[in-house]
Design a protein around this motif. Sequence first.
Motif, PDB file in Angstrom:
ATOM      1  N   GLY A  16       0.831  -1.205   0.000  1.00  0.00           N
ATOM      2  CA  GLY A  16       0.000   0.000   0.000  1.00  0.00           C
ATOM      3  C   GLY A  16       0.859   1.246   0.000  1.00  0.00           C
ATOM      4  N   PHE A  17       0.338   2.312   0.603  1.00  0.00           N
ATOM      5  CA  PHE A  17       1.128   3.526   0.673  1.00  0.00           C
ATOM      6  C   PHE A  17       0.874   4.251   1.987  1.00  0.00           C
ATOM      7  N   TYR A  18       1.797   5.134   2.312  1.00  0.00           N
ATOM      8  CA  TYR A  18       1.720   5.927   3.532  1.00  0.00           C
ATOM      9  C   TYR A  18       1.934   7.381   3.161  1.00  0.00           C
ATOM     10  N   LEU A  19       1.067   8.265   3.632  1.00  0.00           N
ATOM     11  CA  LEU A  19       1.176   9.692   3.344  1.00  0.00           C
ATOM     12  C   LEU A  19       1.648  10.408   4.606  1.00  0.00           C
ATOM     13  N   GLU A  20       2.628  11.284   4.447  1.00  0.00           N
ATOM     14  CA  GLU A  20       3.066  12.095   5.585  1.00  0.00           C
ATOM     15  C   GLU A  20       3.378  13.508   5.124  1.00  0.00           C
ATOM     16  N   ARG A  21       3.199  14.433   6.027  1.00  0.00           N
ATOM     17  CA  ARG A  21       3.465  15.841   5.766  1.00  0.00           C
ATOM     18  C   ARG A  21       4.810  16.189   6.375  1.00  0.00           C
ATOM     19  N   LEU A  22       5.713  16.746   5.553  1.00  0.00           N
ATOM     20  CA  LEU A  22       7.049  17.111   6.013  1.00  0.00           C
ATOM     21  C   LEU A  22       7.194  18.625   6.009  1.00  0.00           C
ATOM     22  N   SER A  23       8.024  19.136   6.889  1.00  0.00           N
ATOM     23  CA  SER A  23       8.140  20.586   7.041  1.00  0.00           C
ATOM     24  C   SER A  23       9.205  21.226   6.154  1.00  0.00           C
ATOM     25  N   GLY A  24      10.142  20.489   5.635  1.00  0.00           N
ATOM     26  CA  GLY A  24      11.210  21.076   4.820  1.00  0.00           C
ATOM     27  C   GLY A  24      10.750  21.421   3.422  1.00  0.00           C
ATOM     28  N   SER A  25      11.645  22.023   2.675  1.00  0.00           N
ATOM     29  CA  SER A  25      11.302  22.367   1.291  1.00  0.00           C
ATOM     30  C   SER A  25      11.491  21.138   0.405  1.00  0.00           C
ATOM     31  N   LEU A  26      10.744  21.101  -0.670  1.00  0.00           N
ATOM     32  CA  LEU A  26      10.820  20.002  -1.633  1.00  0.00           C
ATOM     33  C   LEU A  26      12.223  19.893  -2.210  1.00  0.00           C
ATOM     34  N   GLU A  27      12.811  21.022  -2.582  1.00  0.00           N
ATOM     35  CA  GLU A  27      14.147  21.021  -3.191  1.00  0.00           C
ATOM     36  C   GLU A  27      15.199  20.469  -2.240  1.00  0.00           C
ATOM     37  N   GLU A  28      15.143  20.865  -0.975  1.00  0.00           N
ATOM     38  CA  GLU A  28      16.112  20.367   0.005  1.00  0.00           C
ATOM     39  C   GLU A  28      15.955  18.868   0.222  1.00  0.00           C
ATOM     40  N   TRP A  29      14.704  18.401   0.285  1.00  0.00           N
ATOM     41  CA  TRP A  29      14.458  16.987   0.515  1.00  0.00           C
ATOM     42  C   TRP A  29      14.952  16.150  -0.666  1.00  0.00           C
ATOM     43  N   VAL A  30      14.636  16.580  -1.887  1.00  0.00           N
ATOM     44  CA  VAL A  30      15.079  15.845  -3.083  1.00  0.00           C
ATOM     45  C   VAL A  30      16.604  15.856  -3.152  1.00  0.00           C
ATOM     46  N   THR A  31      17.225  16.992  -2.887  1.00  0.00           N
ATOM     47  CA  THR A  31      18.684  17.086  -2.912  1.00  0.00           C
ATOM     48  C   THR A  31      19.314  16.117  -1.921  1.00  0.00           C
ATOM     49  N   SER A  32      18.778  16.055  -0.706  1.00  0.00           N
ATOM     50  CA  SER A  32      19.353  15.147   0.291  1.00  0.00           C
ATOM     51  C   SER A  32      19.148  13.692  -0.116  1.00  0.00           C
ATOM     52  N   ARG A  33      18.034  13.390  -0.757  1.00  0.00           N
ATOM     53  CA  ARG A  33      17.770  12.032  -1.222  1.00  0.00           C
ATOM     54  C   ARG A  33      18.743  11.641  -2.349  1.00  0.00           C
ATOM     55  N   VAL A  34      19.016  12.565  -3.255  1.00  0.00           N
ATOM     56  CA  VAL A  34      19.972  12.319  -4.333  1.00  0.00           C
ATOM     57  C   VAL A  34      21.375  12.131  -3.754  1.00  0.00           C
ATOM     58  N   MET A  35      21.750  12.973  -2.815  1.00  0.00           N
ATOM     59  CA  MET A  35      23.074  12.851  -2.194  1.00  0.00           C
ATOM     60  C   MET A  35      23.218  11.515  -1.465  1.00  0.00           C
ATOM     61  N   LEU A  36      22.168  11.068  -0.799  1.00  0.00           N
ATOM     62  CA  LEU A  36      22.198   9.778  -0.124  1.00  0.00           C
ATOM     63  C   LEU A  36      22.423   8.651  -1.128  1.00  0.00           C
ATOM     64  N   ALA A  37      21.724   8.694  -2.258  1.00  0.00           N
ATOM     65  CA  ALA A  37      21.894   7.670  -3.292  1.00  0.00           C
ATOM     66  C   ALA A  37      23.318   7.694  -3.848  1.00  0.00           C
ATOM     67  N   LEU A  38      23.862   8.896  -4.061  1.00  0.00           N
ATOM     68  CA  LEU A  38      25.241   9.001  -4.559  1.00  0.00           C
ATOM     69  C   LEU A  38      26.237   8.407  -3.575  1.00  0.00           C
ATOM     70  N   ARG A  39      26.081   8.752  -2.305  1.00  0.00           N
ATOM     71  CA  ARG A  39      27.004   8.255  -1.283  1.00  0.00           C
ATOM     72  C   ARG A  39      26.875   6.756  -1.075  1.00  0.00           C
ATOM     73  N   ALA A  40      25.663   6.227  -1.272  1.00  0.00           N
ATOM     74  CA  ALA A  40      25.436   4.788  -1.108  1.00  0.00           C
ATOM     75  C   ALA A  40      25.719   4.022  -2.399  1.00  0.00           C
ATOM     76  N   ALA A  41      26.097   4.743  -3.446  1.00  0.00           N
ATOM     77  CA  ALA A  41      26.367   4.150  -4.760  1.00  0.00           C
ATOM     78  C   ALA A  41      25.185   3.310  -5.250  1.00  0.00           C
ATOM     79  N   SER A  42      23.988   3.865  -5.057  1.00  0.00           N
ATOM     80  CA  SER A  42      22.788   3.164  -5.521  1.00  0.00           C
ATOM     81  C   SER A  42      22.082   3.989  -6.598  1.00  0.00           C
TER      82      SER A  42
END
Length: 129
Positions: free
Chosen positions: A10-36
């Motif tokens: 299924g899916f889970y919906l949550e409301r986050l307080s940060g900006s979309l750009e910051e969240w996407v950037t941190s997610r991309v950086m995590l993938a880069l660092r994890a080599a995934s």
Amino acid sequence: MLKLTYTENGFYLERLSGSLEEWVTSRVMLALRAASSLWVESSTASFLLPADMPQLADLEKAVRQQTIDDISLSICDADFIEVTLKGNWMTSNPNGEEGVFVVNLSDRTEFFLSKLWQDSQTYASVTNE
């Protein structure tokens, strides 16, 4: 910002307080660092809400006040309303159905959508018992 996490169950919906750009950037950086691998693309996501929820009128009013077209509500049938969001899909498998969908809406719209989704989960668990 709203984050919808889609899993095989299924899916889970949550409301986050940060900006979309910051969240996407941190997610991309995590993938880069994890080599995934990480695929990010503009997309839409839809889910259903019970049509008889009393706060649905508040969401409809908030949607009408949106200045951008990132959310729409459609009558699905007598029992459900379909919520469609335009945002960004992120996944490690572009052919899979699991991933994260993020969208930035007005605070009011995000609040009502989050509240309605939480209430619908309670409603669903009560009716299934």
